[in-house]
Scaffold this active site. Structure first.
Site, mmCIF file in Angstrom:
data_model
loop_
_atom_site.group_PDB
_atom_site.id
_atom_site.type_symbol
_atom_site.label_atom_id
_atom_site.label_comp_id
_atom_site.label_asym_id
_atom_site.label_seq_id
_atom_site.Cartn_x
_atom_site.Cartn_y
_atom_site.Cartn_z
ATOM 1 N N ASP A 57 0.804 -1.219 0.000
ATOM 2 C CA ASP A 57 0.000 0.000 0.000
ATOM 3 C C ASP A 57 0.840 1.275 0.000
ATOM 4 O O ASP A 57 0.492 2.252 -0.648
ATOM 5 C CB ASP A 57 -0.961 -0.010 1.193
ATOM 6 C CG ASP A 57 -2.061 -1.050 1.020
ATOM 7 O OD1 ASP A 57 -2.431 -1.313 -0.153
ATOM 8 O OD2 ASP A 57 -2.545 -1.596 2.023
ATOM 9 N N SER A 70 -5.148 -7.337 10.850
ATOM 10 C CA SER A 70 -5.097 -6.069 10.125
ATOM 11 C C SER A 70 -6.097 -6.186 8.979
ATOM 12 O O SER A 70 -5.990 -7.063 8.129
ATOM 13 C CB SER A 70 -3.686 -5.829 9.592
ATOM 14 O OG SER A 70 -3.740 -4.926 8.511
HETATM 15 N N1 ARG Z 1 -2.265 -7.965 0.261
HETATM 16 C C1 ARG Z 1 -3.331 -7.131 -0.180
HETATM 17 C C2 ARG Z 1 -2.801 -6.083 -1.116
HETATM 18 O O1 ARG Z 1 -1.644 -5.846 -1.144
HETATM 19 C C3 ARG Z 1 -4.129 -6.567 0.953
HETATM 20 C C4 ARG Z 1 -3.480 -5.483 1.754
HETATM 21 C C5 ARG Z 1 -4.290 -5.218 2.963
HETATM 22 N N2 ARG Z 1 -3.939 -3.996 3.588
HETATM 23 C C6 ARG Z 1 -4.124 -3.783 4.890
HETATM 24 N N3 ARG Z 1 -3.819 -2.606 5.335
HETATM 25 N N4 ARG Z 1 -4.563 -4.710 5.707
HETATM 26 O O2 ARG Z 1 -3.546 -5.503 -1.844
#
Ligand code: ARG
Length: 400
Positions: free
Chosen positions: A123, A174
């Protein structure tokens, strides 16, 4: 003069602590921005929390419609699933959040933007790259990449500074959620041998506990975009919300996988995406009927490329524009309806129709009314197999 910073605010522990940290440790005036892409959060609660944590202002942007119309549905039309599984809910929301950050930063005359992403996830890449593409002049501060706090010390910091965070609501996982899906990580899930405990799932019934009777739903598409449910026009957000409920009730959309992050690590990921999984199945069924064999073959490869670029944070790239143009041109005749059966965890297309169908009964049938010229098959095979016969006689038959 104090510089302003716009923080993408989720209302959780990380970003609440980040407000105070940006203010105290970095000397910013903090504007908290919540971009609503369809998560289970109340505006008033977030507002009072952000202000109590030390934000000078709270801004709420309703982006649900934009998210579905301009991010999720185009990814659906592309057929995008990262590593054949993940419909990209979290990944698709990041460029939109970044764009909102930039817009608010400009409106507020801010010098910087901020987010609560960690230093080892995807992210941070998606948000940073998007902000850099749209507004290279903005500074980006990511407190979680800079401070040395773990969860315990964050809670202690929050207590010490009287930052309201509902520790009762603190989950061992999370979680990121929006209308296109829910992503769950960490806790016991970090052991890939462990089956996810039941409390991981919030949107989907367990397939074994789902109704014994299947449900049927008909999804109507126009040019690759879903427009109706059971014959009734439905606005994008309404349509997705309804499908999340209906398909979730039947246990559709659970995904448990090991995924390759952009930053090089493998991670265990759980997703719930009832509407996305159902719509992807429906859309694919309609493409089977309306695209030629060549179109389907190339589009499948483009879908993978598209999923990679979304996953890798390259939404605001020329490469994306190019692929999107191709995808859009493939969707001109992806119009029609698909009937799906939702049952104990699966969404299966069981019927499809289109005014542009390439399926021709009189060509396909083995019954009366067959118009396929089978006498032409012999000549076709003669020529189709010619190079194979030549090579076989010249080379392969002599191999020992
Ligand atoms: N692994 C997934 C992605 O990179 C989900 C990320 C989830 N983010 C979080 N802040 N829990 O798109």
């Amino acid at each position: 003069m104090t510089e302003k910073i716009i923080l993408a605010y989720s209302g959780g522990l990380d970003t609440s602590v980040a407000i105070r940290w940006l203010k105290e440790e970095r000397g910013y005036e903090v504007v908290a921005l919540t971009v609503d892409v369809g998560m289970d959060r109340e505006r008033e609660t977030l507002q009072s929390r952000a202000l109590a944590a030390g934000a000078s202002r709270f801004v709420w942007r309703d982006a649900q419609e934009t998210f579905i119309r301009h991010f999720a549905f185009p990814a659906l039309a592309a057929g995008a699933r990262y590593q054949c599984q993940y419909p990209l809910a979290t990944a698709l929301s990041r460029p939109l959040i970044a764009r909102e950050l930039v817009e608010v930063a400009r409106a507020e005359g801010a010098a910087a933007v901020s987010h609560g992403c960690t230093g080892k996830g995807n992210d941070q890449v998606r948000i940073d790259v998007s902000v850099q593409a749209l507004a290279p002049e903005l500074k980006i501060v990511a407190p979680l990449r800079e401070w040395e706090m773990d969860r315990e010390s964050e809670i202690a910091y929050a207590e010490e500074h009287k930052i309201p965070v509902s520790v009762t609501r603190a989950s061992p996982y999370s979680i990121d959620e929006n209308l296109w899906g829910r992503s769950i990580e960490t806790g016991v899930l970090e052991d890939p041998w462990q089956e996810p405990p039941a409390d991981v799932y919030q949107w989907t019934k367990s397939p074994s506990g789902a109704p014994a009777e299947p449900a049927y739903v008909e999804v109507g598409f126009e040019r690759g975009m879903p427009v109706s449910l059971d014959g009734k026009q439905a606005a994008p957000v309404t349509l997705v919300k309804r499908l999340n409920e209906l398909a979730g009730e039947h246990g559709v959309g659970r995904i448990d996988s090991i995924e390759d992050r952009l930053v090089g690590i493998k991670s265990r990921e759980i997703y719930e995406a009832p509407a996305a999984v159902t719509l992807l199945a429906a859309h694919e069924a309609l493409e089977q009927m309306t695209l030629s064999k060549d179109q389907r073959r190339l589009k499948e490869r483009i879908a993978q490329e598209y999923a990679e670029l979304v996953y890798n944070g390259l939404w605001f790239s020329a490469h994306h524009q190019n692929l999107a143009a191709y995808i859009q041109s493939t969707q001109r005749h992806v119009t029609g309806a698909v009937r799906l059966k939702l049952h104990k965890g699966s969404a299966t297309a069981v019927g499809r129709k289109s005014p542009y169908s390439l399926y021709d009964f009189s060509l396909a049938t083995y019954d009366k009314g067959d118009t396929f010229d089978r006498t032409a098959a012999v000549g076709f095979i003669n020529i189709w197999g010619l190079p194979v016969r030549v090579q076989s006689q010249a080379q392969l038959l002599h191999d020992d």
